[in-house]
Design a protein around this motif. Sequence first.
Motif, mmCIF file in Angstrom:
data_model
loop_
_atom_site.group_PDB
_atom_site.id
_atom_site.type_symbol
_atom_site.label_atom_id
_atom_site.label_comp_id
_atom_site.label_asym_id
_atom_site.label_seq_id
_atom_site.Cartn_x
_atom_site.Cartn_y
_atom_site.Cartn_z
ATOM 1 N N SER A 56 0.850 -1.196 0.000
ATOM 2 C CA SER A 56 0.000 0.000 0.000
ATOM 3 C C SER A 56 0.885 1.246 0.000
ATOM 4 N N VAL A 57 1.588 1.430 -1.105
ATOM 5 C CA VAL A 57 2.585 2.489 -1.225
ATOM 6 C C VAL A 57 1.933 3.866 -1.175
ATOM 7 N N THR A 58 0.722 3.982 -1.665
ATOM 8 C CA THR A 58 0.078 5.296 -1.715
ATOM 9 C C THR A 58 -0.251 5.819 -0.323
ATOM 10 N N SER A 59 -0.335 4.937 0.650
ATOM 11 C CA SER A 59 -0.679 5.385 1.998
ATOM 12 C C SER A 59 0.544 5.767 2.840
ATOM 13 N N ILE A 60 1.731 5.601 2.284
ATOM 14 C CA ILE A 60 2.948 5.921 3.030
ATOM 15 C C ILE A 60 3.117 7.437 3.085
ATOM 16 N N ARG A 61 3.303 7.944 4.273
ATOM 17 C CA ARG A 61 3.618 9.366 4.445
ATOM 18 C C ARG A 61 5.142 9.478 4.490
ATOM 19 N N TRP A 62 5.730 9.619 3.319
ATOM 20 C CA TRP A 62 7.178 9.594 3.183
ATOM 21 C C TRP A 62 7.849 10.699 3.984
ATOM 22 N N SER A 63 7.214 11.834 4.073
ATOM 23 C CA SER A 63 7.854 12.978 4.728
ATOM 24 C C SER A 63 8.081 12.776 6.216
ATOM 25 N N VAL A 64 7.376 11.836 6.845
ATOM 26 C CA VAL A 64 7.567 11.612 8.279
ATOM 27 C C VAL A 64 8.612 10.534 8.568
ATOM 28 N N LEU A 65 9.120 9.885 7.536
ATOM 29 C CA LEU A 65 10.153 8.873 7.753
ATOM 30 C C LEU A 65 11.464 9.549 8.112
ATOM 31 N N PRO A 66 12.141 9.062 9.150
ATOM 32 C CA PRO A 66 13.410 9.680 9.560
ATOM 33 C C PRO A 66 14.440 9.622 8.431
ATOM 34 N N GLY A 67 15.022 10.755 8.135
ATOM 35 C CA GLY A 67 16.061 10.826 7.119
ATOM 36 C C GLY A 67 15.555 11.071 5.711
ATOM 37 N N TRP A 68 14.255 11.047 5.507
ATOM 38 C CA TRP A 68 13.705 11.177 4.158
ATOM 39 C C TRP A 68 14.125 12.489 3.494
ATOM 40 N N SER A 69 13.947 13.604 4.182
ATOM 41 C CA SER A 69 14.279 14.892 3.571
ATOM 42 C C SER A 69 15.786 15.020 3.325
ATOM 43 N N LYS A 73 17.335 15.631 -0.380
ATOM 44 C CA LYS A 73 18.177 16.798 -0.624
ATOM 45 C C LYS A 73 19.532 16.370 -1.181
ATOM 46 N N ALA A 74 20.122 15.348 -0.592
ATOM 47 C CA ALA A 74 21.425 14.864 -1.066
ATOM 48 C C ALA A 74 21.325 14.365 -2.502
ATOM 49 N N LEU A 75 20.263 13.644 -2.806
ATOM 50 C CA LEU A 75 20.101 13.112 -4.151
ATOM 51 C C LEU A 75 19.858 14.233 -5.156
ATOM 52 N N ALA A 76 19.028 15.202 -4.808
ATOM 53 C CA ALA A 76 18.769 16.320 -5.707
ATOM 54 C C ALA A 76 20.045 17.118 -5.974
ATOM 55 N N LEU A 77 20.848 17.328 -4.947
ATOM 56 C CA LEU A 77 22.111 18.039 -5.132
ATOM 57 C C LEU A 77 23.061 17.252 -6.024
ATOM 58 N N ASP A 78 23.086 15.929 -5.857
ATOM 59 C CA ASP A 78 23.937 15.101 -6.717
ATOM 60 C C ASP A 78 23.472 15.164 -8.164
ATOM 61 N N MET A 79 22.159 15.167 -8.372
ATOM 62 C CA MET A 79 21.631 15.248 -9.727
ATOM 63 C C MET A 79 22.038 16.571 -10.379
ATOM 64 N N LYS A 80 21.927 17.660 -9.628
ATOM 65 C CA LYS A 80 22.263 18.977 -10.168
ATOM 66 C C LYS A 80 23.766 19.148 -10.372
ATOM 67 N N LEU A 100 10.553 6.968 -7.282
ATOM 68 C CA LEU A 100 9.325 7.380 -7.950
ATOM 69 C C LEU A 100 8.093 6.620 -7.472
ATOM 70 N N VAL A 101 8.237 5.764 -6.462
ATOM 71 C CA VAL A 101 7.038 5.208 -5.828
ATOM 72 C C VAL A 101 6.265 6.327 -5.138
ATOM 73 N N ASN A 102 6.969 7.412 -4.837
ATOM 74 C CA ASN A 102 6.341 8.612 -4.300
ATOM 75 C C ASN A 102 6.030 9.523 -5.492
ATOM 76 N N ASP A 103 4.772 9.556 -5.914
ATOM 77 C CA ASP A 103 4.367 10.282 -7.114
ATOM 78 C C ASP A 103 4.683 11.766 -7.055
ATOM 79 N N TYR A 104 4.747 12.323 -5.885
ATOM 80 C CA TYR A 104 4.964 13.751 -5.735
ATOM 81 C C TYR A 104 6.365 14.182 -6.162
ATOM 82 N N LEU A 105 7.269 13.247 -6.311
ATOM 83 C CA LEU A 105 8.646 13.590 -6.678
ATOM 84 C C LEU A 105 8.845 13.715 -8.182
ATOM 85 N N LEU A 106 7.899 13.242 -8.956
ATOM 86 C CA LEU A 106 8.073 13.193 -10.408
ATOM 87 C C LEU A 106 8.325 14.568 -11.016
#
Length: 124
Positions: A56-69, A73-80, A100-106
């Motif tokens: 039930s991936v859609t019900s995961i609140r990714w932002s509350v997972l420790p270390g998620w942000s 941030k580290a991945l976005a900086l590496d991409m840039k 991309l299991v988190n649709d909001y990141l697309l």
Amino acid sequence: KQYFSPQQLDEDRKALPHHSDIHKHAWQRHFNERSILFYLFLTNWIKHVCQRMDGSVTSIRWSVLPGWSAFLKALALDMKRQPSVASWSDAMVHCLGALLVNDYLLSGFMKIVFSCTNVYDQPA
């Protein structure tokens, strides 16, 4: 030969090189350098979270997972930081796919991809 007998484990432990404090934290250096270890860990961490949620991936609140942000941030900086999309490692690309299991990141990922892509650069 018994591989997991107490005697064999003691022999194997004694055969290991002794590590100083510098070597004990080598994994942290690799992690901070954004080596393949970082991307593999993040990919498998995401898969583990999805498996624990029984699909039930859609019900995961990714932002509350420790270390998620911090991971994002580290991945976005590496991409840039990479000059073009063609220079991204396979481990990084697989990690992005797992994220991309988190649709909001697309949309955010697409903005970064487009900013790293040059229309005149064929491999990109």
